[in-house]
Design a protein around this motif. Sequence first.
Motif, PDB file in Angstrom:
ATOM      1  N   LYS A 250       0.840  -1.208   0.000  1.00 38.20           N
ATOM      2  CA  LYS A 250       0.000   0.000   0.000  1.00 38.20           C
ATOM      3  C   LYS A 250       0.877   1.261   0.000  1.00 38.20           C
ATOM      4  CE  LYS A 250      -3.608   0.894   3.037  1.00 38.20           C
ATOM      5  NZ  LYS A 250      -4.242   0.304   4.231  1.00 38.20           N
ATOM      6  N   ILE A 251       1.893   1.244   0.851  1.00 38.39           N
ATOM      7  CA  ILE A 251       2.790   2.399   0.955  1.00 38.39           C
ATOM      8  C   ILE A 251       3.594   2.553  -0.343  1.00 38.39           C
ATOM      9  CG2 ILE A 251       4.760   3.360   2.235  1.00 38.39           C
ATOM     10  CD1 ILE A 251       3.721   1.821   4.716  1.00 38.39           C
ATOM     11  N   TYR A 252       4.032   1.448  -0.906  1.00 37.92           N
ATOM     12  CA  TYR A 252       4.823   1.465  -2.153  1.00 37.92           C
ATOM     13  C   TYR A 252       3.981   2.074  -3.288  1.00 37.92           C
ATOM     14  CZ  TYR A 252       8.439  -0.168  -5.405  1.00 37.92           C
ATOM     15  OH  TYR A 252       9.464  -0.238  -6.327  1.00 37.92           O
ATOM     16  N   VAL A 253       2.758   1.589  -3.416  1.00 38.56           N
ATOM     17  CA  VAL A 253       1.881   2.079  -4.490  1.00 38.56           C
ATOM     18  C   VAL A 253       1.590   3.573  -4.295  1.00 38.56           C
ATOM     19  CG1 VAL A 253      -0.443   1.903  -5.487  1.00 38.56           C
ATOM     20  CG2 VAL A 253       0.858  -0.180  -4.984  1.00 38.56           C
ATOM     21  N   LYS A 254       1.415   3.976  -3.037  1.00 39.67           N
ATOM     22  CA  LYS A 254       1.128   5.389  -2.745  1.00 39.67           C
ATOM     23  C   LYS A 254       2.238   6.303  -3.301  1.00 39.67           C
ATOM     24  CE  LYS A 254       0.927   8.556   1.221  1.00 39.67           C
ATOM     25  NZ  LYS A 254       0.992   8.624   2.692  1.00 39.67           N
ATOM     26  N   TRP A 255       3.494   5.899  -3.173  1.00 41.10           N
ATOM     27  CA  TRP A 255       4.599   6.786  -3.546  1.00 41.10           C
ATOM     28  C   TRP A 255       5.147   6.538  -4.947  1.00 41.10           C
ATOM     29  CZ3 TRP A 255       5.182  11.129  -1.149  1.00 41.10           C
ATOM     30  CH2 TRP A 255       4.696  11.232   0.154  1.00 41.10           C
ATOM     31  N   PHE A 256       4.985   5.326  -5.467  1.00 39.88           N
ATOM     32  CA  PHE A 256       5.606   5.020  -6.761  1.00 39.88           C
ATOM     33  C   PHE A 256       4.576   4.683  -7.840  1.00 39.88           C
ATOM     34  CE2 PHE A 256       8.714   4.075  -3.442  1.00 39.88           C
ATOM     35  CZ  PHE A 256       9.659   5.022  -3.778  1.00 39.88           C
ATOM     36  N   GLY A 257       3.305   4.642  -7.471  1.00 39.98           N
ATOM     37  CA  GLY A 257       2.251   4.433  -8.448  1.00 39.98           C
ATOM     38  C   GLY A 257       2.274   3.071  -9.108  1.00 39.98           C
ATOM     39  N   LYS A 258       3.040   2.152  -8.553  1.00 36.78           N
ATOM     40  CA  LYS A 258       3.057   0.778  -9.076  1.00 36.78           C
ATOM     41  C   LYS A 258       3.359  -0.193  -7.955  1.00 36.78           C
ATOM     42  CE  LYS A 258       7.817   1.306 -10.491  1.00 36.78           C
ATOM     43  NZ  LYS A 258       8.653   2.009 -11.407  1.00 36.78           N
ATOM     44  N   LYS A 259       3.101  -1.478  -8.235  1.00 37.32           N
ATOM     45  CA  LYS A 259       3.357  -2.486  -7.203  1.00 37.32           C
ATOM     46  C   LYS A 259       4.850  -2.742  -7.069  1.00 37.32           C
ATOM     47  CE  LYS A 259      -0.998  -4.877  -7.132  1.00 37.32           C
ATOM     48  NZ  LYS A 259      -1.674  -6.150  -7.015  1.00 37.32           N
ATOM     49  N   PRO A 260       5.292  -3.121  -5.875  1.00 40.66           N
ATOM     50  CA  PRO A 260       6.721  -3.433  -5.712  1.00 40.66           C
ATOM     51  C   PRO A 260       7.119  -4.647  -6.527  1.00 40.66           C
ATOM     52  CG  PRO A 260       5.484  -3.992  -3.715  1.00 40.66           C
ATOM     53  CD  PRO A 260       4.535  -3.273  -4.631  1.00 40.66           C
ATOM     54  N   PRO A 261       8.366  -4.694  -7.028  1.00 38.89           N
ATOM     55  CA  PRO A 261       8.812  -5.872  -7.767  1.00 38.89           C
ATOM     56  C   PRO A 261       8.858  -7.083  -6.832  1.00 38.89           C
ATOM     57  CG  PRO A 261      10.666  -4.403  -7.328  1.00 38.89           C
ATOM     58  CD  PRO A 261       9.430  -3.690  -6.872  1.00 38.89           C
ATOM     59  N   GLN A 262       8.563  -8.232  -7.364  1.00 42.63           N
ATOM     60  CA  GLN A 262       8.506  -9.435  -6.504  1.00 42.63           C
ATOM     61  C   GLN A 262       9.888  -9.980  -6.192  1.00 42.63           C
ATOM     62  OE1 GLN A 262       5.902 -10.735  -4.801  1.00 42.63           O
ATOM     63  NE2 GLN A 262       5.059  -8.784  -5.512  1.00 42.63           N
TER      64      GLN A 262
END
Length: 262
Positions: A250-262
Amino acid sequence: MSKKLIALSVLVMFVLAFGLAGCGQQSAKPAEQPKPKVLKVGSDTAFAPFEFQDEKSKEYVGFDMDLIKAIGKQMGMEVQVQSMNFDGLIPALEAGNIDATISAMTITDERAKKVNFTKPYYKSGLSMVVKADNNTLKTFKDLEGKRIAVQIGTTGADEAKKIKDAKIREFNTAPEAFMELKAGGVDAVVNDLPVNEYYIAQAGGKDAKTVGEPLTSEDYGIATSKKSTELADKINKALEELKKNGEYEKIYVKWFGKKPPQ
Ligand code: ARG
């Protein structure tokens, strides 16, 4: 009544009133709540979108700030952020002035000799920034003999110093390095890619652009004192939990507009 007597009775009245008020307050006092333990966290808060000061609220915001607050909550601790120069963070940890640092800090062997790093929490790398209208500097090779601005004590500074005949200008903060590029004092800035991209996007792409492939692949970690591994272990556990329960994403998407890499 003499003036003296009036003054005296006023004084007596005051003492009585305050004395009684004090008693009343004492008996009405609620039972004390145990205060949450404080986690003192150092950060160089001029590195958007990881840590920066919100102009209106004056609060420190960003990916790192949200993450460390979530980690603190998970550990039942109150996070207090102290802003300091990037090159002062590890000395502050060593001196025991802070408990941890979160500052987009790359995990390096050199630093790991002085501090404990948690597991990586963000994948990053270095890129170069040149003026938007520059069409000659396209790769790191093109920076040979050129003037480069970097932030003191960063991996960007280390890498830039390896470039042949480059003239390195070191600044306390990344925004100062960008300002120098804008002012024409240097030909390029070498700095963390996500920060470069954020800076360029904020300026609407008018002033600068990133070019070429990322120079390095780096992992950010939270650092704690070498004196004990307990805190790093606790932070790792909290981080793992946040990854499991979706909070990290959630925090990652908030700041980078995409999902974190797996
Ligand atoms: N990732 C780079 C390093 O660890 C730069 C970090 C700078 N961080 C900051 N908050 N200014 O060297």
